[in-house]
Design an enzyme around this catalytic site. Structure first.
Site, PDB file in Angstrom:
ATOM      1  N   GLU A  90       0.822  -1.221   0.000  1.00  0.00           N
ATOM      2  CA  GLU A  90       0.000   0.000   0.000  1.00  0.00           C
ATOM      3  C   GLU A  90       0.854   1.268   0.000  1.00  0.00           C
ATOM      4  O   GLU A  90       0.514   2.266   0.627  1.00  0.00           O
ATOM      5  CB  GLU A  90      -0.985   0.014   1.178  1.00  0.00           C
ATOM      6  CG  GLU A  90      -2.000  -1.099   1.141  1.00  0.00           C
ATOM      7  CD  GLU A  90      -2.743  -1.193  -0.182  1.00  0.00           C
ATOM      8  OE1 GLU A  90      -2.856  -0.175  -0.883  1.00  0.00           O
ATOM      9  OE2 GLU A  90      -3.211  -2.294  -0.521  1.00  0.00           O
ATOM     10  N   GLY A  91       1.949   1.222  -0.706  1.00  0.00           N
ATOM     11  CA  GLY A  91       2.879   2.348  -0.758  1.00  0.00           C
ATOM     12  C   GLY A  91       3.911   2.196   0.334  1.00  0.00           C
ATOM     13  O   GLY A  91       3.584   2.251   1.522  1.00  0.00           O
TER      14      GLY A  91
END
Length: 582
Positions: free
Chosen positions: A433-434
């Site tokens: 998620e980043g």
């Protein structure tokens, strides 16, 4: 080792973070008794249904064979029970079959789910993110036919971004969406790292996919968002034939073995546009930001699980003589450093939990506050805290899980105790998620430098007021002084950041985010200590002890961390890889 959902900690945190009086205005029917009842029911489900499957998921995992994925043993039945009991529909709109509860309540429930079984929790977590994206950007057809099924949990959602040549650089993706001449599209391409992209726990799986149309410009402006599902969704809501996409394999991973991470192959799959052409990345950011906050909660959750196991082990394991125990052999809880380690683990968990829940409260206030000014201020602070919640909390997850292995000593390095699983599971959260480096770049570039630090300075002013109240309290004066120094250090670092060039600012972004998280975490703990007051209840008294320990062990380092940012980063720019390789 057994797991006990931290219901009391969560209920207390919900009372003390964010703006509870504003939340009460937005959700007048959500009184303390209702909150307690929801948390207790969710905790019982996590304890009794999900936690026993955690080790099974790790040892046996999801399986891939003959072009299909089978969930880990017991996971499909547990998911069905999860959906039937309504845990999937907490915050969705009532007209869609949801319960309309606050975001912070969802986060509190999902913390218990992730702590009990992180691999399981990933499936409904991504469904929540899909619900948010379609609620804002879905077509009328998608809202009528797909959203209610996602809300009920009858179907699950998957986020489909990554490609082999395009990891974090989504502008480099090449998946194609070709018009089919009937108002829809056909998807072609390969995607990797797709969490719960295929499984046998539900009748249908909805994929939200980033792809390019034939005439799209290069880069992120050419990306659009598409909805495709495992089985065709007919106009009456019934399911038709199998769509033209399939899993090619599942990854063999360090941890979260119960969560199938799929390679997905799109071979002309029927798809529908979501939102506007060319706005895919903006639309997907709704889903990504929801998932990023949930991943922050995962960091809290796996830390809580690791802490509970380490605490239980420390009370059972007897080893030598201990300064703080009359027994021989003494439980290792009696050794001062073991006890310090455990208390610091707990303090960081409560700080991270507070940051995540406060961000959830702000998400609701950004929609529901009475005035435009209140909504705008809440939105700005929510956006500021989201990368901190994701990155700082997941770093805490890894740190606490590692400390949990250390408390176990040699037994922690042995798989049978389970401590190693928590460490392995925790390690993915700072990556997906980043990555946390991306979160730090987002914090520095989009959330601080873009508005001259205005939102951050407003938060610092609020934290400084709390520091003053703490300093006036004889039992918490040391916390107040350390917090005040930490706020000053964060303001000093922000001044430097705003004056630095882009290269230096990005080089310093990760330690800057750590500094911000450390200080905000100390603020959270200070507020909890004030709320606990001078109670004789040992559990409430512990809030003050945790705040004081955190102040001396973490906040005391803030001035030095701020000073460390202002170095000559140009040396990094000119350093060659050959010099390091030798």
């Amino acid at each position: 080792m057994t797991f006990r959902a931290p219901v009391r900690d969560l209920a207390f945190a919900l009372k003390t973070v964010g703006h509870p009086e504003l939340v009460q205005r937005a959700f007048p029917e959500l009184d303390a008794e209702t909150v307690q009842a929801i948390l207790e029911a969710a905790g019982a489900f996590a304890d009794n249904e999900l936690a026993p499957l955690n080790r099974v998921g790790d040892l046996q995992g999801a399986k891939y064979a003959n072009g299909a994925v089978t969930a880990a043993p017991g996971f499909a039945a547990a998911y069905k029970a999860f959906a039937e009991q309504g845990w999937n529909s907490l915050t969705a709109q009532p007209e869609l079959g949801g319960q309309g509860l606050p975001k912070a309540m969802e986060l509190a429930v999902f913390e218990m789910v992730h702590a009990a079984n992180m691999a399981f929790g990933l499936c409904p977590m991504l469904t929540q993110a899909a619900i948010e994206a379609l609620t804002l950007h879905g077509t009328e057809r998608q809202k009528r036919l797909v959203l209610p099924k996602l809300v009920s949990g009858e179907w699950t959602g998957a986020m489909v971004l990554t490609e082999p040549q395009a990891g974090s650089d989504l502008g480099a993706l090449t998946a194609r969406a070709e018009p089919d001449g009937e108002g829809g599209y056909r998807l072609y391409g390969q995607k990797i790292f797709i969490t719960w992209g295929d499984h046998d726990a539900t009748d249908n799986i909805v994929h939200l996919v980033l792809a390019r149309t034939p005439d799209a410009p290069p880069g992120v402006k050419g990306i659009s968002l598409f909805l495709t599902s495992k089985f065709e969704v007919k106009d009456d809501g019934s399911l038709g034939g199998r769509n033209d996409f399939r899993p090619g394999s599942i990854e063999h991973k360090l941890g979260i073995h119960g969560s199938p991470t799929c390679v997905m192959l799109y071979e002309g799959a029927k798809a529908e546009l979501v939102g506007e052409l060319g706005q895919g990345l903006a639309h997907m950011f709704v889903m990504m930001n929801a998932a990023r906050l949930q991943v922050g909660v995962q960091g809290v959750a796996i830390a809580e699980r690791a802490f509970q196991q380490a605490l239980e082990f420390s009370l059972e394991r007897k080893q030598g003589r201990a300064v703080w125990s009359p027994d021989y052999p003494a439980a290792i809880w009696g050794h001062p450093d073991v006890r310090r380690t455990l208390l610091l683990m707990k303090a960081k968990i409560e700080a991270a939990r507070g940051i995540c829940l406060a961000t959830g409260v702000l998400a609701d206030l950004a929609r529901l506050a009475e005035s435009d000014e209140e909504r705008a201020a809440a939105k700005a602070r929510q956006e500021l805290l989201t990368p901190i919640a994701k990155a700082w909390s997941t770093d805490v997850g890894v740190e606490v899980a590692s400390a949990g292995v250390q408390v176990h000593g040699g037994m922690g390095f042995i798989e049978e105790t389970g401590a190693a699983q928590h460490y392995r599971d925790a390690r993915i959260a700072p990556i997906y998620e980043g990555t946390n480096g991306i979160q730090a770049a987002d914090l520095v570039g989009r959330k601080v430098r873009s508005n001259g630090g205005e939102t951050l300075r407003g938060l610092c002013a609020e934290m400084a007021l709390t520091a003053g109240v703490l300093t006036d309290n004889p039992d918490l004066a040391s916390v107040g002084r350390r917090l005040a120094a930490g706020v000053g250090a964060l303001e000093q670092a922000t001044d430097w950041l705003l004056a630095a060039d882009n290269g230096a600012a990005l080089a310093a972004s990760v330690p800057y985010l750590k500094l911000a998280g450390d200080v905000i975490g100390g603020w959270i703990l200070g507020r909890q200590a004030l709320a606990a007051g001078g109670s004789d209840d040992p559990w409430l008294r512990s809030k003050g002890a945790l705040a004081r320990l955190y102040a001396e062990q973490v906040l005391s380092l803030a001035p030095g961390l701020a000073e460390s940012l202002a170095v000559d980063w140009s040396e990094l720019e000119h350093m060659t890889a050959e010099a390091l390789a030798g």
